[in-house]
Design a protein around this motif. Structure first.
Motif, mmCIF file in Angstrom:
data_model
loop_
_atom_site.group_PDB
_atom_site.id
_atom_site.type_symbol
_atom_site.label_atom_id
_atom_site.label_comp_id
_atom_site.label_asym_id
_atom_site.label_seq_id
_atom_site.Cartn_x
_atom_site.Cartn_y
_atom_site.Cartn_z
ATOM 1 N N ALA A 274 0.822 -1.123 0.063
ATOM 2 C CA ALA A 274 -0.093 0.003 -0.124
ATOM 3 C C ALA A 274 0.997 1.294 -0.078
ATOM 4 C CB ALA A 274 -0.910 0.041 1.323
ATOM 5 N N GLY A 275 0.548 2.207 -0.709
ATOM 6 C CA GLY A 275 1.045 3.506 -0.957
ATOM 7 C C GLY A 275 2.041 3.418 -1.949
ATOM 8 N N SER A 276 2.284 2.427 -2.949
ATOM 9 C CA SER A 276 3.096 2.402 -4.112
ATOM 10 C C SER A 276 2.335 2.218 -5.328
ATOM 11 C CB SER A 276 3.907 0.964 -4.018
ATOM 12 O OG SER A 276 4.745 1.270 -2.878
ATOM 13 N N ALA A 277 0.965 2.621 -5.374
ATOM 14 C CA ALA A 277 0.094 2.363 -6.425
ATOM 15 C C ALA A 277 0.924 3.110 -7.794
ATOM 16 C CB ALA A 277 -1.338 2.777 -6.259
ATOM 17 N N ALA A 278 1.007 4.556 -7.669
ATOM 18 C CA ALA A 278 1.374 5.428 -8.842
ATOM 19 C C ALA A 278 2.935 4.998 -9.377
ATOM 20 C CB ALA A 278 1.346 6.892 -8.447
ATOM 21 N N TYR A 279 3.572 4.707 -8.403
ATOM 22 C CA TYR A 279 5.130 4.239 -8.667
ATOM 23 C C TYR A 279 5.197 2.991 -9.452
ATOM 24 C CZ TYR A 279 9.843 2.555 -8.129
ATOM 25 O OH TYR A 279 11.146 2.317 -8.336
ATOM 26 N N ALA A 280 4.339 1.969 -8.708
ATOM 27 C CA ALA A 280 4.385 0.819 -9.269
ATOM 28 C C ALA A 280 3.830 0.638 -10.898
ATOM 29 C CB ALA A 280 3.767 -0.349 -8.529
ATOM 30 N N ALA A 281 2.696 1.454 -11.061
ATOM 31 C CA ALA A 281 2.089 1.672 -12.272
ATOM 32 C C ALA A 281 2.877 1.977 -13.362
ATOM 33 C CB ALA A 281 0.895 2.543 -12.275
ATOM 34 N N MET A 282 3.820 2.957 -13.138
ATOM 35 C CA MET A 282 4.698 3.514 -14.097
ATOM 36 C C MET A 282 5.825 2.408 -14.258
ATOM 37 S SD MET A 282 3.843 6.685 -14.355
ATOM 38 C CE MET A 282 2.510 7.529 -13.060
ATOM 39 N N LYS A 283 6.233 1.708 -13.348
ATOM 40 C CA LYS A 283 7.074 0.517 -13.590
ATOM 41 C C LYS A 283 6.190 -0.701 -14.486
ATOM 42 C CE LYS A 283 10.785 2.112 -11.732
ATOM 43 N NZ LYS A 283 11.962 2.739 -12.513
ATOM 44 N N GLY A 284 5.055 -0.753 -14.096
ATOM 45 C CA GLY A 284 4.377 -1.615 -15.020
ATOM 46 C C GLY A 284 4.425 -1.407 -16.425
#
Length: 254
Positions: free
Chosen positions: A154-164
């Motif tokens: 939790a708290g990493s949604a935006a960052y992880a979406a970029m890496k996806g």
């Protein structure tokens, strides 16, 4: 005839994973060029460390989120290549520059989202596009992703979406550059105790204990765990590995 050393360009190379990758590549016989955003002194210190290993090195300033600066960066890179290496191409491009954001979806601002997008996705796409003519055939691109594209915190949604997005982009780069013999892979580090994200993991014993308990090898990662993997992905021994996501997390959340 002596074979020319391989030459790697590493974005965000003044510290952390980029710095470690530069030293690992130098130890394997490659010359390196690193970019830095604001940490010029650290970048120049790294250049001296690489030179002490018997390899050539240089540092160039780059704002990886400002695409309007990429033409100027390319021109400066070409000048450095000509002056220091008497050549006009690099062999390896490691798209490593980035920053972390820890915020819930509810609290993430549009400005934060756009800044992440500019550096991690738009910057990677258009810098790679700009440097394609300077990347030698039979070379390699390594895009740095994150273990957060497989497991969720939790708290990493935006960052992880970029890496996806970067992981999907990696496959398309591999498809389009394959005719030139250029391999493109993603490395996805797990939780690493560096300055990344303001040193959030490194500064929290509680978080380190949690990550260690959820990792098969029983500890948090260090930069030394990643640089060698990046260097290995550039090597000829990995020449048949292409369009892959290689996770280096010690076995987090198995």
């Amino acid at each position: 005839m002596t074979q020319q050393p391989k030459l790697a360009l590493i974005t965000g190379g003044s510290r952390g994973l980029g710095r470690n990758a530069a030293l690992a590549l130098a130890n394997k016989g490659s010359d390196v060029i690193v970019t830095y955003h604001s940490q010029q002194e650290q970048a120049e210190t790294l250049v001296q460390e690489v030179r002490a290993l018997g390899r050539k090195a240089a540092a160039i300033q780059l704002d990886a989120g400002l695409t309007a600066s990429f033409d100027g960066f390319k021109d400066e890179l070409l000048q450095v290549l000509r002056d220091t290496w008497q050549r006009e191409q690099i062999d390896f491009l490691i798209n490593n520059a980035g920053f972390g954001l820890y915020a819930s979806i509810a609290d993430t601002t549009e400005a934060q989202f756009d800044e992440l997008m500019n550096v991690h996705v738009k910057g990677v796409f258009f810098l790679t596009q700009k440097l394609m003519p300077l990347l030698a055939d039979q070379g390699a691109i390594i895009n740095v992703s994150s273990g957060l594209t497989r497991f969720t915190i939790a708290g990493s949604a935006a960052y992880a979406a970029m890496k996806g997005a970067v992981e999907v982009l990696t496959k398309y780069m591999a498809k389009e550059l394959g005719a030139r013999g250029i391999r493109v892979n993603t490395i996805a580090p797990g939780a690493i105790a560096t300055d990344f994200g303001g040193g959030r993991l490194r500064g929290s014993q509680e978080m380190q204990a949690f990550i260690s308990g959820q990792t098969a090898l029983g500890r948090t990662g260090e930069a030394d765990d990643i640089g060698g993997v990046i260097a290995s992905l550039c090597s000829s021994e990995m020449g048949w590995v292409n369009a892959q996501r290689v996770e280096a997390s010690g076995g987090m959340f198995l």
